[in-house]
Design a protein around this motif. Structure first.
Motif, PDB file in Angstrom:
ATOM      1  N   ASN A 264       1.839  -2.858   3.532  1.00 41.16           N
ATOM      2  CA  ASN A 264       3.140  -2.879   4.200  1.00 41.16           C
ATOM      3  C   ASN A 264       4.072  -1.792   3.690  1.00 41.16           C
ATOM      4  OD1 ASN A 264       2.414  -4.976   5.801  1.00 41.16           O
ATOM      5  ND2 ASN A 264       3.546  -6.532   4.708  1.00 41.16           N
ATOM      6  N   TYR A 265       3.773  -1.266   2.503  1.00 45.98           N
ATOM      7  CA  TYR A 265       4.659  -0.275   1.892  1.00 45.98           C
ATOM      8  C   TYR A 265       3.996   1.094   1.777  1.00 45.98           C
ATOM      9  CZ  TYR A 265       7.161  -4.512   0.653  1.00 45.98           C
ATOM     10  OH  TYR A 265       7.826  -5.695   0.711  1.00 45.98           O
ATOM     11  N   LEU A 266       2.899   1.317   2.493  1.00 50.81           N
ATOM     12  CA  LEU A 266       2.196   2.601   2.463  1.00 50.81           C
ATOM     13  C   LEU A 266       2.333   3.288   3.812  1.00 50.81           C
ATOM     14  CD1 LEU A 266      -1.073   1.631   0.567  1.00 50.81           C
ATOM     15  CD2 LEU A 266       0.981   2.725  -0.360  1.00 50.81           C
ATOM     16  N   PRO A 267       2.556   4.599   3.832  1.00 52.58           N
ATOM     17  CA  PRO A 267       2.744   5.317   5.105  1.00 52.58           C
ATOM     18  C   PRO A 267       1.426   5.529   5.831  1.00 52.58           C
ATOM     19  CG  PRO A 267       2.810   6.855   3.263  1.00 52.58           C
ATOM     20  CD  PRO A 267       2.714   5.488   2.655  1.00 52.58           C
ATOM     21  N   PRO A 268       1.475   5.756   7.128  1.00 46.61           N
ATOM     22  CA  PRO A 268       0.239   5.917   7.922  1.00 46.61           C
ATOM     23  C   PRO A 268      -0.632   7.066   7.436  1.00 46.61           C
ATOM     24  CG  PRO A 268       2.135   5.600   9.355  1.00 46.61           C
ATOM     25  CD  PRO A 268       2.669   5.784   7.977  1.00 46.61           C
ATOM     26  N   GLU A 269      -0.031   8.202   7.071  1.00 48.94           N
ATOM     27  CA  GLU A 269      -0.865   9.349   6.688  1.00 48.94           C
ATOM     28  C   GLU A 269      -1.619   9.095   5.398  1.00 48.94           C
ATOM     29  OE1 GLU A 269       3.073  10.099   4.625  1.00 48.94           O
ATOM     30  OE2 GLU A 269       2.419   9.384   6.587  1.00 48.94           O
ATOM     31  N   PHE A 270      -1.054   8.261   4.503  1.00 49.78           N
ATOM     32  CA  PHE A 270      -1.765   7.951   3.260  1.00 49.78           C
ATOM     33  C   PHE A 270      -2.940   7.016   3.539  1.00 49.78           C
ATOM     34  CE2 PHE A 270      -2.156   5.373  -0.699  1.00 49.78           C
ATOM     35  CZ  PHE A 270      -2.610   6.402  -1.526  1.00 49.78           C
ATOM     36  N   LEU A 271      -2.750   6.053   4.431  1.00 54.57           N
ATOM     37  CA  LEU A 271      -3.850   5.175   4.814  1.00 54.57           C
ATOM     38  C   LEU A 271      -4.946   5.937   5.529  1.00 54.57           C
ATOM     39  CD1 LEU A 271      -1.779   2.151   6.131  1.00 54.57           C
ATOM     40  CD2 LEU A 271      -2.941   2.346   3.938  1.00 54.57           C
TER      41      LEU A 271
END
Length: 768
Positions: A273-280
């Motif tokens: 919930n606290y991670l941005p899309p590009e990092f995922l």
């Protein structure tokens, strides 16, 4: 720390393996947890499936983190990360004589926390160590050492200091850290909600309370900014990992997911919930990961509601584990920007700050934590924020507020502004009038261009009608004169075979079969007994046909015989494909002579003959529908009834025309300026489309070469007729067009011209 237990759902942490909940044991319920964090992961567990991590006591809370699947982190986290694998855990002395262990008071999935007394400084410290089942796991021990080592390198007021590390009586690692008496930021937010549930809060009171919460948030930003300056990304910032002391201290906890900046991780670690899309998606560490997480925390600080960005990792295992277990508030949804209490309003500026911090595009996000903190400070002091720049009126109000003593000057400036506004209004009205005039001029030019093309086509139709009338009049005159039968008629079947066809046959691209320019073809009637006497000899017929072919509207001087008169039929600008006579008894004559597989065209013959009978009654020229001949060329014919001087009906004289020559000017205009799209809609709702490669013929229910239905074009033509050819805008083929048209009176069709709206206002239409 609050006694309320907090669960971590399957959306809280990403890892390849987490110890099951039944492996967690609570060790006490009388003491509070300090600043240290325990390692919550099983390095020996290889399953990609993620399990919930829970605390085991009702009064204590574990600050949990995760380790990477299959072992320790990718790199040793330091100010300047070294290449290669993490360093081995060095040999440490057994026992730390300065500290005396007191008790364990809480445990997590792979770690436990206790208390010890510092005998030298007479203080209570936190003791953190691995659980028994992981103490002999080399990878877990290495990860635990790396986390403590990283924590010890960081020197900041909002980062819990590490006092010492050694081994206990059993030879296992343990670390001594500062004990923080307080609660997590998540508990602080829950406590605020509970207060709001039991007490009515005004917007003004909420503004003051929000300012206090933002002050805590800014301390977290300072700690994260410090980490970034050391080349470290925290990677798991969330309210549960932020501790608040009894006297306003703020500590950023849980460094198990910390990584060096600008590296690509093999496995994800953190809270979805606290991670941005590009990092995922890319797993590349950057300061933007922490900026996004801080934005999510800011959302909870402002709204007092749980955040959830709906992000899902791109791996199969993470995708399964990252699905929310319950309802979440989508921070990218404007409806989510509402307070825990609906009656309390959230300012536009703080909404803009949150959205910029969690923007899906990293380029649109705050580029540093310092920039985010700066905007939050501006919001606290009611100053302009970069995420939501002030408009002119808002800027003026700020100036008035900050310069209350200079009210008279402000009023004078206000009057000046009003005067400027009146001037601007006048200028804007003038500009609108100028734009309207320019648009009207553009429409007139567009209409003029359409009219010129229609006039050029109409001239060709008039020429064809004139040639037909010339043909008809001369036929009547020639039939009244005696003629010499010095040549033979050749019937259609004779043209079929080279042995029986007349001499002088030649090939042409305009005809499907060889043609003869010195002889005509005769197609006898279906009932031979009804064949009438020849009314005109072959030589006179041929001369008359060549006379008609050479006629133009520019000059009435026609030479009957010319050495080059036969070549006129093959001239690229010649309209005429053939001339014919259909006698009333069914006999047909056609020039040039050639074998005809069908009499004109079987598909249109019946309807065409009915139309001829109608035109014979009115003695008018009749136009057929366009059709394709056996060579694939698009043709159209016109006919005129013949009567003897005694008003006896003799039959019809006709001319077959090449449509590509009738619309030659339109084709050339399409090639010269492809922005203009042309279509011809005839009386029978057939459509001719023009392209740079040529033209195509389509029926009313057919489609254009690109598969688009022609019915909208037929509708455009009917709309123009009804509205007296007034221009309009319409959708066609997924685009917005400006539509114009002009009537071609001779044929009764409409020439449509379309141009896309985005090109209409700026395009310069060709001038004459």
């Amino acid at each position: 720390m609050s006694s309320e237990k907090e669960r971590l759902t399957d959306t809280d942490e990403i890892d390849a393996a987490v110890v099951p909940a039944d492996d967690v044991q609570g060790l006490g319920n009388t003491d509070e947890i300090g600043a240290s964090a325990v390692l919550a992961g099983d390095a020996q567990h290889n399953s990609p499936r993620m399990q919930p991590v829970e605390t085991l006591t009702d009064s204590d809370e574990i600050d949990a983190t995760v380790i990477l699947a299959n072992g320790a982190h990718n790199d040793d986290v330091s100010t300047q990360p070294a290449a290669g694998e993490a360093q081995a855990v060095p040999e440490l002395p057994g026992g730390i004589g300065q500290y005396r262990f007191l008790c364990n008071f809480a445990a997590g999935g792979v770690g436990q926390v206790g208390k010890a007394r510092d005998l030298i400084f007479d203080r209570i410290v936190a003791v953190k160590k691995l659980n028994e089942k992981l103490r002999d796991n080399p990878r877990a021990v290495s990860a635990f050492f790396d986390e403590c080592r990283l924590n010890a390198r960081l020197d900041h007021p909002s980062i819990v200091p590490v006092y010492a590390m050694g081994k206990d009586e059993s030879g296992h690692l343990e670390v001594m850290m500062k004990l923080v008496n307080g609660s997590s930021f998540a508990q602080f937010i829950r406590a605020a909600r509970q207060t709001y549930d039991h007490k009515k809060i005004s917007n003004r009171q909420e503004r003051h309370a929000l300012t206090s919460r933002l002050e805590y948030f800014l301390k977290v930003c300072e700690a994260v900014s410090y980490c970034h300056s050391r080349g470290i990304m925290h990677g798991d910032i969330k309210p549960a990992n932020i501790m608040m002391g009894e006297f306003g201290e703020v500590y950023l906890m849980d460094w198990g997911s910390a990584q060096p900046l600008n590296i690509v991780l093999e496995h994800l670690s953190g809270t979805p919930n606290y991670l941005p899309p590009e990092f995922l998606r890319d797993r590349r560490t950057s300061t933007q990961v922490d900026v996004f997480a801080l934005g999510m925390v800011l959302f909870e600080v402002v709204t007092l509601r749980r955040s959830g960005n709906g992000a899902v990792p791109d791996t199969a295992a993470a995708s399964k584990s990252a699905q929310p277990s319950g309802p979440r508030n989508d921070v990218n949804d404007s409806d989510s920007y509402r307070h825990y209490l609906p009656e309390l309003k959230i300012g536009k500026a703080i909404k803009a700050i949150i959205y910029k911090a969690i923007h899906p595009d990293p380029a649109q996000r705050y580029q540093s934590v310092s920039a985010l903190a700066s905007d939050v400070r501006h919001f606290i002091y009611d100053e302009e924020v970069s995420a939501s720049p002030d408009g002119p009126v808002r800027k003026l109000f700020r100036i008035v507020y900050r310069n209350r003593i200079r009210t008279l000057l402000v009023l004078g400036a206000l009057f000046a502004f009003l005067g400027g506004w009146l001037f601007y209004s006048y200028y804007r009205a003038s500009e609108q009038e100028r734009i309207h005039t320019r648009a009207l001029t553009q429409q007139l030019r567009f209409q003029s261009y359409t009219d010129r093309q229609a006039a050029a086509v109409e001239k060709k139709f008039l020429l064809a009608q004139t040639q037909l009338l010339l043909f008809s009049d001369n036929l009547i005159e020639e039939m009244a004169r005696p003629h010499e039968a010095d040549a033979a008629f050749y019937d259609n079947e004779q043209y079929k075979s080279p042995e029986t066809s007349p001499p002088g046959m030649q090939d042409s691209e305009y005809y499907p079969n060889p043609v003869n320019l010195r002889h005509m073809v005769r197609i006898p009637a279906e009932r031979p007994e009804a064949v009438r006497l020849d009314l005109l000899g072959p030589r006179q017929f041929t001369q008359l046909c060549n006379k008609v072919i050479r006629y133009t509207l520019d000059s009435n001087k026609v030479s009957l015989l010319d050495r080059q008169f036969h070549a006129k039929l093959f001239d690229q600008n010649n309209l005429i494909q053939r001339l014919f006579i259909a006698w009333a008894d069914g006999t047909r004559y056609s020039y040039p002579g050639t074998y005809q597989q069908t009499v004109f065209n079987d598909s249109i013959h019946s309807a065409w003959w009915k139309q001829l009978e109608h035109s014979a009654d009115k003695q008018e020229i009749s136009w057929s529908k366009p059709y394709r001949n056996n060579a694939g060329r698009i043709l159209i014919n016109c006919s005129y009834p013949l009567y003897s001087p005694r008003k006896e009906f003799l039959g019809f004289a006709g001319i077959e025309l090449r449509v590509s020559k009738l619309f030659a000017s339109v084709l050339q205009a399409r090639r010269d300026d492809p922005v203009h799209e042309f279509y011809y809609v005839g009386r029978f709702h057939h459509v001719i489309s023009f392209d740079t490669d040529g033209l195509s013929l389509t029926g009313r229910n057919g489609t254009l070469p690109d598969g688009v239905s022609v019915q909208p074009l037929v509708g455009f033509a009917e709309r123009l007729r009804e509205n007296h050819y007034r221009q309009f805008e319409a959708e066609f083929n997924g685009k917005r067009y400006h539509v114009d048209g002009a009537l071609i009176p001779t044929s009764g069709g409409v020439l449509l011209q379309l141009i896309e709206n985005k090109a209409f206002h700026s395009h310069r239409h060709p001038e004459e």
